[in-house]
Structure formats: C-alpha cells, structure tokens
Scaffold this motif. Structure first.
Motif, PDB file in Angstrom:
ATOM      1  N   LEU A 112       1.184  -1.298   0.378  1.00 41.65           N
ATOM      2  CA  LEU A 112      -0.129  -0.099   0.001  1.00 41.65           C
ATOM      3  C   LEU A 112       0.525   1.010  -0.030  1.00 41.65           C
ATOM      4  O   LEU A 112       0.210   2.468  -0.945  1.00 41.65           O
ATOM      5  CB  LEU A 112      -0.918  -0.045   1.609  1.00 41.65           C
ATOM      6  CG  LEU A 112      -1.881   1.084   1.049  1.00 41.65           C
ATOM      7  CD1 LEU A 112      -2.976   1.572   0.216  1.00 41.65           C
ATOM      8  CD2 LEU A 112      -2.497   1.305   2.759  1.00 41.65           C
ATOM      9  N   CYS A 115       1.637   1.410  -3.609  1.00 39.27           N
ATOM     10  CA  CYS A 115       0.807   2.425  -4.115  1.00 39.27           C
ATOM     11  C   CYS A 115       0.948   3.927  -3.552  1.00 39.27           C
ATOM     12  O   CYS A 115       0.753   4.730  -4.947  1.00 39.27           O
ATOM     13  CB  CYS A 115      -0.304   1.724  -4.052  1.00 39.27           C
ATOM     14  SG  CYS A 115      -0.976  -0.257  -4.593  1.00 39.27           S
ATOM     15  N   HIS A 119       3.217   5.256  -6.508  1.00 39.14           N
ATOM     16  CA  HIS A 119       1.955   5.229  -7.999  1.00 39.14           C
ATOM     17  C   HIS A 119       2.339   3.792  -8.085  1.00 39.14           C
ATOM     18  O   HIS A 119       2.187   4.010  -9.269  1.00 39.14           O
ATOM     19  CB  HIS A 119       2.446   6.464  -8.832  1.00 39.14           C
ATOM     20  CG  HIS A 119       1.848   7.893  -7.974  1.00 39.14           C
ATOM     21  ND1 HIS A 119       1.302   8.809  -7.274  1.00 39.14           N
ATOM     22  CD2 HIS A 119       2.851   8.883  -7.820  1.00 39.14           C
ATOM     23  CE1 HIS A 119       0.965   9.420  -6.800  1.00 39.14           C
ATOM     24  NE2 HIS A 119       2.465   9.787  -7.559  1.00 39.14           N
ATOM     25  N   THR A 121       0.755   1.316  -8.760  1.00 38.63           N
ATOM     26  CA  THR A 121      -0.368   0.565  -9.269  1.00 38.63           C
ATOM     27  C   THR A 121      -0.830  -0.157 -10.323  1.00 38.63           C
ATOM     28  O   THR A 121      -0.514   0.088 -11.641  1.00 38.63           O
ATOM     29  CB  THR A 121      -2.114   1.653  -8.030  1.00 38.63           C
ATOM     30  OG1 THR A 121      -1.252   1.896  -7.479  1.00 38.63           O
ATOM     31  CG2 THR A 121      -2.713   0.844  -8.247  1.00 38.63           C
ATOM     32  N   THR A 123      -2.492  -1.671 -13.502  1.00 37.40           N
ATOM     33  CA  THR A 123      -3.292  -0.859 -14.480  1.00 37.40           C
ATOM     34  C   THR A 123      -3.845  -1.472 -15.756  1.00 37.40           C
ATOM     35  O   THR A 123      -4.580  -1.234 -16.643  1.00 37.40           O
ATOM     36  CB  THR A 123      -3.804   0.424 -14.860  1.00 37.40           C
ATOM     37  OG1 THR A 123      -2.434   0.732 -15.979  1.00 37.40           O
ATOM     38  CG2 THR A 123      -3.680   1.232 -13.622  1.00 37.40           C
ATOM     39  N   MET A 137      -9.279   2.885  -9.700  1.00 37.16           N
ATOM     40  CA  MET A 137      -8.027   2.981  -8.881  1.00 37.16           C
ATOM     41  C   MET A 137      -8.558   2.248  -7.502  1.00 37.16           C
ATOM     42  O   MET A 137      -7.655   1.579  -7.235  1.00 37.16           O
ATOM     43  CB  MET A 137      -8.362   4.661  -8.757  1.00 37.16           C
ATOM     44  CG  MET A 137      -7.082   4.703  -7.223  1.00 37.16           C
ATOM     45  SD  MET A 137      -5.743   4.238  -8.712  1.00 37.16           S
ATOM     46  CE  MET A 137      -5.474   5.212 -10.094  1.00 37.16           C
ATOM     47  N   GLY A 140      -7.506  -1.091  -8.648  1.00 35.30           N
ATOM     48  CA  GLY A 140      -6.425  -2.057  -8.869  1.00 35.30           C
ATOM     49  C   GLY A 140      -5.572  -1.321  -8.126  1.00 35.30           C
ATOM     50  O   GLY A 140      -4.762  -2.229  -7.370  1.00 35.30           O
ATOM     51  N   ILE A 141      -5.771  -0.749  -7.052  1.00 32.39           N
ATOM     52  CA  ILE A 141      -5.156  -0.451  -5.685  1.00 32.39           C
ATOM     53  C   ILE A 141      -4.916  -2.203  -5.167  1.00 32.39           C
ATOM     54  O   ILE A 141      -3.833  -2.610  -4.999  1.00 32.39           O
ATOM     55  CB  ILE A 141      -4.679   0.318  -4.700  1.00 32.39           C
ATOM     56  CG1 ILE A 141      -4.901   1.695  -5.138  1.00 32.39           C
ATOM     57  CG2 ILE A 141      -4.238   0.363  -3.430  1.00 32.39           C
ATOM     58  CD1 ILE A 141      -5.036   3.206  -4.932  1.00 32.39           C
ATOM     59  N   THR A 144      -3.372  -4.988  -6.936  1.00 31.63           N
ATOM     60  CA  THR A 144      -1.714  -4.995  -6.683  1.00 31.63           C
ATOM     61  C   THR A 144      -1.105  -4.935  -5.463  1.00 31.63           C
ATOM     62  O   THR A 144      -0.206  -5.874  -5.435  1.00 31.63           O
ATOM     63  CB  THR A 144      -1.663  -3.202  -7.409  1.00 31.63           C
ATOM     64  OG1 THR A 144      -1.649  -2.499  -8.035  1.00 31.63           O
ATOM     65  CG2 THR A 144       0.212  -3.200  -6.769  1.00 31.63           C
ATOM     66  N   MET A 145      -2.083  -4.762  -4.417  1.00 30.28           N
ATOM     67  CA  MET A 145      -1.535  -5.159  -3.247  1.00 30.28           C
ATOM     68  C   MET A 145      -1.203  -6.548  -2.577  1.00 30.28           C
ATOM     69  O   MET A 145      -0.597  -7.108  -2.009  1.00 30.28           O
ATOM     70  CB  MET A 145      -2.450  -4.629  -1.969  1.00 30.28           C
ATOM     71  CG  MET A 145      -2.374  -2.441  -1.689  1.00 30.28           C
ATOM     72  SD  MET A 145      -3.596  -2.551  -0.522  1.00 30.28           S
ATOM     73  CE  MET A 145      -2.997  -3.251   0.215  1.00 30.28           C
ATOM     74  N   GLU A 228       7.856  -5.303  -6.462  1.00 24.33           N
ATOM     75  CA  GLU A 228       7.178  -3.685  -6.806  1.00 24.33           C
ATOM     76  C   GLU A 228       8.687  -3.402  -8.251  1.00 24.33           C
ATOM     77  O   GLU A 228       7.845  -2.740  -9.409  1.00 24.33           O
ATOM     78  CB  GLU A 228       8.601  -3.093  -5.872  1.00 24.33           C
ATOM     79  CG  GLU A 228       7.009  -2.678  -5.009  1.00 24.33           C
ATOM     80  CD  GLU A 228       5.761  -2.614  -5.015  1.00 24.33           C
ATOM     81  OE1 GLU A 228       5.539  -2.065  -5.648  1.00 24.33           O
ATOM     82  OE2 GLU A 228       5.257  -2.432  -3.856  1.00 24.33           O
TER      83      GLU A 228
END
Length: 378
Positions: A112, A115, A119, A121, A123, A137, A140-141, A144-145, A228
C-alpha cells in the motif's frame, strides 16, 4: 554496474560480521529448530542474512549520488516502503513469535505504501475486461496489494534449502535488469543490479555450506523489491507485456498456489498450515536423500545443497524464454504453461515413486571424517 559491485561488497562484509559475531547474538538469531516439519538443515546458524542484504541496499542507495547524475528519490522511497515487510520478517527471525497473518499484513502495508508513494499501481494485465476494472483506482490498488504481498510471501515459501530462494531470485533479478536495460528504464535496472549484487554477497555465505540463512526478513525483503520492480517495469513501459511478470516469477507463484490447493482442497486443512510436501522437500526426501548417512554432517549439508540445483534448472524453463520474449504475450503464456506442466509432471512422478533414473544423483558419497574432536550428530 557500480550498484552491483557495491551491493555485493557491502552484503558480503556485513554478513561476515554477523557470522563472526554470532556468539554475541546467537541466542536470538540462531535457528536452533532442527526437527521442524520444514527443517532440513544439519546444524544451527544465524537466520538473519536478510540484514546484510538490506544494509547493502541502503548503503548502495546512499552512495548513488557519487556516480549517478540524477539519481532521484525513487530508490530511497522504494527502500522505505519495504520497511514493514522486512521488519515483520526480521522480528520473526529474532523472536519466533510473529504469526504468518501478521507478516502478511506487514507485506500488505508495504504494498500500500508503494501504491501511495511511488504510484506503483497496476492498471493492466493485458486482459481487456480485467484491464477495464483495474483502471478503477480502488480496485487497481487492491489488486496490486494482493499481487505484491502474494509474491513477497511466495519467496519465503521457496526458501527451504541452501541457495534455493537466493539463487532463483538472482536469476529473476538478472532477467528484470536485462529487460529494463532493453527498454531504457534506468531506475528499475539499477535496483535490479543492486539486488543481484547484494544477494550474491549472501550466497557465498549460504551455499554450498551455510554459515547463515536468509530468514523471513531476507525472503520478505527480496520478494517485496522483486514484486515492486515487476509492477514498475510494466507500469512505466507499455512495450513490456504484463505476462512477463507471471512468466519470470512463475516458480514461487505456482509453488504458493499449488500449496494452497494441496492443503485446502486435497487435504482439507488451513492454507497457512506448514507441511513437508513442497516440491523442493519431496526432491530432497525422495531423490537426493537416498543413501544418506544421517550421522555425517558434511554429507547431509552436501545433499541439502544438491536439492537446490534441481529447482534452479526447473525455474529456467520459464525464466529464459521470459527474458528474451518479454514483449510477446503468446511466448510468455507458453513459457508459463511449460513450467506448470513440468512442475506438475515432476511432482506426480515423485509422489508416485516413479522418478526417472536420469534425475537421480549417485547415492554414494565419499565418507569424510568430521574435524578433530567433532562427533557425528543427527
């Protein structure tokens, strides 16, 4: 290349100090559990090798302004984002009291933070319908997490034998560095080279005879940085297929997914319950350990290290094509499927005791006398 060289030197020296001073901190840092269900080592050594890798990353990033024209802040920000995941793992290494759920929450917190701060994240995953949802958003977050925390934990799952997780992650970072160089992404390439050097400094102390283990802290730190960098590589470079991340890291990813399936679906047990049925454990117990003299420490260590070689080779089934076909979704999907097929066939063959003979190491090891005064131990 200075990132790689400095990361290697600092990691090697810090771990040298940790190993030589183990008498001072061994009560906390030593892995004395030699009989756990997932324990396959012969003697106790410190399990805080991740401290050396993290120190190497910190020193290399701090020194970067000496040779980089415009290093920026992204390197430092990514390192700071890794603190929760790394910290949760190191505290577990020292206290043995941090639950798997807490460590997962720490990894989610790091994801988090990346993110929000970088940024970072996702998409796109190059699936049209899914990509439409990822552009929202919060979705997406959340996606990604989960992906970053999952891969962070996956590296810890494959950390079971001398040089196993460390060398495989070196191969993955080398691939990430190559692809980043191909698309002129200096930030991702420099971070990948730094991690490649830092892990290399650790490997010299861990393989073939271990003086230190990676530990949860090291595995989580490496896994987080890897995850990451894959997110950032895809996010910053539209020419890199999103399938590259899946193909290059499919071994730890599939090991985790298969373990969840095996525990929850097949055996009806909690997904987080440890067992001795990982592929690397089966390779050790049913292939490499045949003919082992359990009282010979050198032989046990040698067999432990041999196990990793099998998985290094298996991981190359997907890493090599992913490295050179990073912009081809079809080739990347084929590489992913080829790895899954090879993994499942090998797993089934071992479980059914039908391992091909060409996979078997010679069962005879030369008998080496222990050092003077040392008695064989189990």
């Amino acid at each position: 290349m200075l990132n790689l060289a400095l990361g290697f030197v600092v990691s090697f020296l810090v771990i040298f100090f940790i190993v030589r001073s183990s008498g001072l901190h061994g009560a906390l840092s030593m892995d004395h559990d030699l009989r756990g269900i997932q324990k396959n080592h012969a003697y106790a050594v410190p399990r805080i090798g991740g401290v050396g890798i993290a120190c190497a990353a910190a020193v290399t990033i701090a020194a970067q302004p000496l040779w980089a024209i415009n290093p920026g802040m992204n390197h430092l920000l990514l390192l700071l984002c890794a603190v929760p995941a790394f910290g949760g793992g190191v505290i577990e290494d020292m206290t043995k009291r941090v639950s798997a759920r807490t460590r997962l929450l720490c990894a989610l917190a790091s994801a988090l933070a990346a993110c929000l701060v970088l940024h970072a994240t996702l998409t796109r995953v190059d699936l049209p319908l899914v990509d439409d949802w990822l552009r929202i958003m919060p979705i997406g977050i959340a996606f990604t997490m989960l992906g970053v925390a999952g891969l962070t934990n996956a590296v810890n799952i494959i950390d079971g034998f001398n040089g196993l997780a460390s060398v495989i992650t070196m191969l993955i970072f080398a691939s990430i560095g190559y692809v980043a160089h191909s698309v002129n992404d200096w930030f991702v390439m420099s971070m990948a080279l730094m991690m490649l050097g830092a892990i290399g400094g650790f490997v010299l102390w861990n393989f073939p005879a271990p003086s230190i283990f990676l530990g949860d802290g090291g595995a989580y730190f490496i896994g987080f940085i890897m995850a990451e960098l894959l997110v950032l590589l895809i996010l910053r470079n539209p020419g890199v297929s999103a399938w590259y991340a899946m193909a290059v890291a499919i071994y730890p990813i599939f090991e985790t997914l298969f373990s969840i399936y095996r525990r929850r679906i097949v055996r009806g047990k909690p997904a987080g319950e440890p067992d001795g049925l990982h592929l690397h454990t089966l390779v050790y117990r049913r292939i490499v350990r045949k003919g082992l003299d359990a009282g010979n420490l050198r032989q046990r260590t040698r067999r432990n290290s041999r196990t990793s070689v099998y998985l290094w080779v298996l991981s190359l089934v997907s890493i090599v094509p992913a490295t050179f076909c990073w912009d081809s979704p079809i080739a990347l999907a084929a590489a992913t499927l080829a790895f899954v097929a090879a993994y499942v066939m090998l797993y089934v063959a071992i479980v059914r005791l039908k391992t091909p003979r060409w996979l078997m190491f010679p069962t005879h090891d030369p008998v080496l006398a222990p050092p003077s005064g040392e008695q064989p131990r189990n």
